[in-house]
Write a protein that holds these residues in place. Structure first.
Motif, mmCIF file in Angstrom:
data_model
loop_
_atom_site.group_PDB
_atom_site.id
_atom_site.type_symbol
_atom_site.label_atom_id
_atom_site.label_comp_id
_atom_site.label_asym_id
_atom_site.label_seq_id
_atom_site.Cartn_x
_atom_site.Cartn_y
_atom_site.Cartn_z
ATOM 1 N N THR A 20 -28.593 8.044 -75.230
ATOM 2 C CA THR A 20 -28.520 8.177 -76.756
ATOM 3 C C THR A 20 -28.808 6.776 -76.530
ATOM 4 O OG1 THR A 20 -26.636 6.504 -75.534
ATOM 5 C CG2 THR A 20 -25.855 8.717 -76.516
ATOM 6 N N GLY A 21 -29.461 5.134 -75.829
ATOM 7 C CA GLY A 21 -30.071 4.344 -76.471
ATOM 8 C C GLY A 21 -31.438 4.624 -76.449
ATOM 9 N N MET A 22 -32.288 5.444 -76.322
ATOM 10 C CA MET A 22 -33.588 5.848 -76.450
ATOM 11 C C MET A 22 -33.569 6.001 -78.164
ATOM 12 S SD MET A 22 -34.979 6.715 -72.653
ATOM 13 C CE MET A 22 -36.984 6.573 -72.902
ATOM 14 N N PHE B 217 -27.997 1.006 -75.382
ATOM 15 C CA PHE B 217 -28.821 0.746 -74.241
ATOM 16 C C PHE B 217 -29.290 -0.750 -73.564
ATOM 17 C CE2 PHE B 217 -33.796 1.426 -73.020
ATOM 18 C CZ PHE B 217 -33.572 1.565 -71.350
ATOM 19 N N THR B 218 -29.900 -1.249 -75.128
ATOM 20 C CA THR B 218 -30.040 -2.731 -75.226
ATOM 21 C C THR B 218 -28.893 -3.717 -74.711
ATOM 22 O OG1 THR B 218 -30.565 -2.957 -77.356
ATOM 23 C CG2 THR B 218 -31.969 -2.345 -75.948
ATOM 24 N N GLY B 219 -28.307 -3.123 -75.801
ATOM 25 C CA GLY B 219 -26.855 -4.082 -75.316
ATOM 26 C C GLY B 219 -27.184 -4.972 -76.796
ATOM 27 N N GLU B 220 -27.624 -5.000 -77.686
ATOM 28 C CA GLU B 220 -27.896 -6.098 -78.490
ATOM 29 C C GLU B 220 -27.017 -5.482 -79.570
ATOM 30 O OE1 GLU B 220 -31.841 -6.356 -80.304
ATOM 31 O OE2 GLU B 220 -31.444 -5.059 -81.574
ATOM 32 N N ARG B 221 -26.466 -6.857 -80.514
ATOM 33 C CA ARG B 221 -25.011 -6.523 -81.253
ATOM 34 C C ARG B 221 -25.805 -6.879 -82.965
ATOM 35 N NH1 ARG B 221 -22.060 -10.886 -78.348
ATOM 36 N NH2 ARG B 221 -24.356 -12.015 -78.688
ATOM 37 N N ASN B 222 -25.371 -5.182 -83.616
ATOM 38 C CA ASN B 222 -26.179 -5.637 -85.023
ATOM 39 C C ASN B 222 -25.290 -5.898 -85.799
ATOM 40 O OD1 ASN B 222 -29.117 -4.988 -84.731
ATOM 41 N ND2 ASN B 222 -28.106 -3.936 -83.165
ATOM 42 N N VAL B 223 -25.134 -6.687 -87.128
ATOM 43 C CA VAL B 223 -23.458 -6.585 -88.694
ATOM 44 C C VAL B 223 -25.155 -6.327 -89.297
ATOM 45 C CG1 VAL B 223 -22.339 -8.308 -89.508
ATOM 46 C CG2 VAL B 223 -22.398 -7.573 -86.520
ATOM 47 N N VAL B 224 -24.796 -5.776 -90.135
ATOM 48 C CA VAL B 224 -24.461 -5.846 -91.960
ATOM 49 C C VAL B 224 -23.910 -6.620 -92.837
ATOM 50 C CG1 VAL B 224 -25.978 -4.355 -93.720
ATOM 51 C CG2 VAL B 224 -26.115 -3.666 -91.280
ATOM 52 N N LEU B 225 -24.875 -7.230 -93.254
ATOM 53 C CA LEU B 225 -22.974 -8.125 -94.282
ATOM 54 C C LEU B 225 -23.596 -7.890 -95.492
ATOM 55 C CD1 LEU B 225 -21.336 -10.763 -95.217
ATOM 56 C CD2 LEU B 225 -23.830 -12.349 -94.244
ATOM 57 N N GLU B 226 -23.241 -7.364 -96.857
ATOM 58 C CA GLU B 226 -23.068 -7.650 -97.648
ATOM 59 C C GLU B 226 -22.125 -9.231 -98.176
ATOM 60 O OE1 GLU B 226 -23.076 -4.337 -100.664
ATOM 61 O OE2 GLU B 226 -23.543 -3.372 -98.448
#
Lengths: 288, 171
Positions: free
Chosen positions: A68-70, A113-122
């Motif tokens: 799922t990460g890849m 997979f990478t543990g990266e956290r993403n947030v999209v802001l408006e």
């Protein structure tokens, strides 16, 4: 007589005590329960048998995460929204905290997979980020990358943005600039009309006060300010005959739109009219 | 407020911090909010925060840290507003020598005093109540709020002056 009054005040006040809804023991029990829940969430102890089963399961889980990460398609959470003229506190899964300011939306996605956290802001939000993997905030006009830190992003539109770094450091990657911009603790900057303008000092209290609708600006272009106020309350701005390059400094109370607009229009000699049907605010220079 | 710390920052250490400071921090939040429900909710968050960051805490700074966390957590989610503080008056009106008029007079005075305390400026009110209700010494208040002892003295006399004026005026 005077001494008697003071004695009375003192005697009475010393007899006061604060009311209590729960006893100290109850508070301690409640606190322990919360800690236990938080700790359980972090670590789980396994018996030998479950360890073996767990290890086998872990291999499958790892393979699944790898897969799922890849091949991560970036599925985001549902939108989390704040109402106009109110703020909202939201805990992300890693217990980072987001305080959404008026009329703002976020959605998030954690890469398994990478543990990266993403947030999209408006809109506008204050972030208290837990230390961990990279934390990225995307907004119209660019993105900000951080590790553990506290910072505020105001990006109701790509034409005017404000970044304030309270703790740590943020790295901005803006569409209008090829090079990365690093904002250090205690610094803030405005980005308007496709260029970076003015570095300013960040006052911690004033950043948190923004959540209560109390703002402070230094030499902000009037068109940027009025667009910001309009967007904050879900309106568009139309600048008729005003000189957009004039600058405003001072405090503005944005707990409701009219209070804020009255302060700015009085200070800058501007008239405004609000059309609720078109969701539009029109600004004009005050007639003589 | 003597404070013993364990050798390791585990539950014993944390219980020590809780036992020593829970009431002070809860009351402090009550003086800020005027609402015991808010105060008791936030005080839980304060101690949770302390538990989370316990390994980075220096024992000598725990007291001001607790008050700072409490203040920040409160203002992160609540506006400054006009308060209506309602204290529990522990005075027992069972003394038979007191006439009904005297008891009524005292009740009226009590109501006026509670209102006048609510109307004190925030900083002044916090310090005055920490001194009178929590019976904290001036240097303890100064340590907790990271202000000078002189500043505490000044705020206490300011509080007394304002209370005296306010109650006089209304009588």
């Amino acid at each position: 007589m005077e001494q008697d009054r003071i004695k009375n005040i003192d005697a009475f006040t010393c007899r006061y005590s604060t009311p209590a809804r729960r006893s100290k023991d109850q508070a301690w029990a409640m606190l322990n329960q919360k800690i236990e829940q938080a700790e359980n969430h972090k670590t789980r102890k396994f018996s030998k048998t479950s360890l073996v089963i767990g290890s086998i399961a872990a291999v499958f889980v790892f393979l699944f995460i790898l897969y799922t990460g890849m091949f991560n398609t970036g599925k985001y959470s549902p939108d989390i929204k704040s109402e106009v003229a109110s703020s909202k506190k939201y805990y992300l899964p890693d217990s980072s905290v987001v305080y959404l300011n008026s009329n703002s939306t976020i959605k998030y996605h954690y890469n398994n997979f990478t543990g990266e956290r993403n947030v999209v802001l408006e809109g506008e939000a204050l972030f208290e980020v837990r230390e961990g993997r990279r934390f990225i905030v995307e907004f119209e006009g660019g993105k900000a990358k951080v590790l553990g830190t506290v910072f505020n992003v105001s990006a109701y539109s790509g034409n005017f943005m404000q970044f304030d770094c309270v703790e740590g450091r943020i790295e901005l990657n803006l569409d209008v600039q090829r090079k990365r911009i690093r904002v250090s603790e205690g610094d803030g900057l405005y980005v308007s009309n496709e260029q970076i303008s003015q570095l300013h000092d960040v006052n911690v209290d004033s950043i948190y006060e923004r959540l209560n609708g109390l703002y402070h600006w230094e030499k902000i272009r009037i068109d940027n300010l009025l667009s910001f106020i309009s967007r904050r309350f879900g309106y568009s701005a139309d600048f008729g005959s005003i000189d957009p390059s004039r600058k405003f400094s001072g405090k503005v109370d944005l707990t409701d739109m009219n209070t804020g607009l009255n302060i700015v229009s009085y200070a800058m000699g501007i008239d405004y009219s609000v059309s609720d049907e078109e969701k539009m605010i029109t600004f004009n220079a005050k007639s003589q | 407020m003597p404070f013993m710390v364990g050798t390791k920052k585990g539950k014993d250490w944390f219980k020590g911090v809780f036992d020593n400071y829970y009431e002070y921090v809860r009351n402090y939040l009550f003086y800020l909010s005027g609402d015991i429900e808010i105060a008791e909710d936030i005080v839980q968050d304060v101690f949770m925060k302390v538990w989370e960051i316990r390994d980075t805490i220096k024992d000598e700074t725990i007291k001001p840290l607790l008050f700072r966390i409490a203040r920040n957590l409160f203002y992160n989610t609540h506006k400054r507003k006009v308060l209506d503080l309602r204290f529990v008056n522990n005075y027992d009106h069972k003394n038979e020598n007191e006439s009904p008029e005297y008891v009524l007079e005292m009740k009226e005075f009590d109501a006026k005093l509670q209102k006048a305390i609510s109307n004190l400026p925030e900083h002044c009110r916090r310090i005055f109540l920490m001194s009178r209700i929590d019976e904290m010494k001036y240097h303890e208040i100064a340590d907790s709020l990271k202000v000078s002892v002189k500043a505490v003295e000044k705020q206490i006399s300011k509080a007394l002056k304002l209370l005296r004026e306010n109650i006089d005026y209304k009588v």
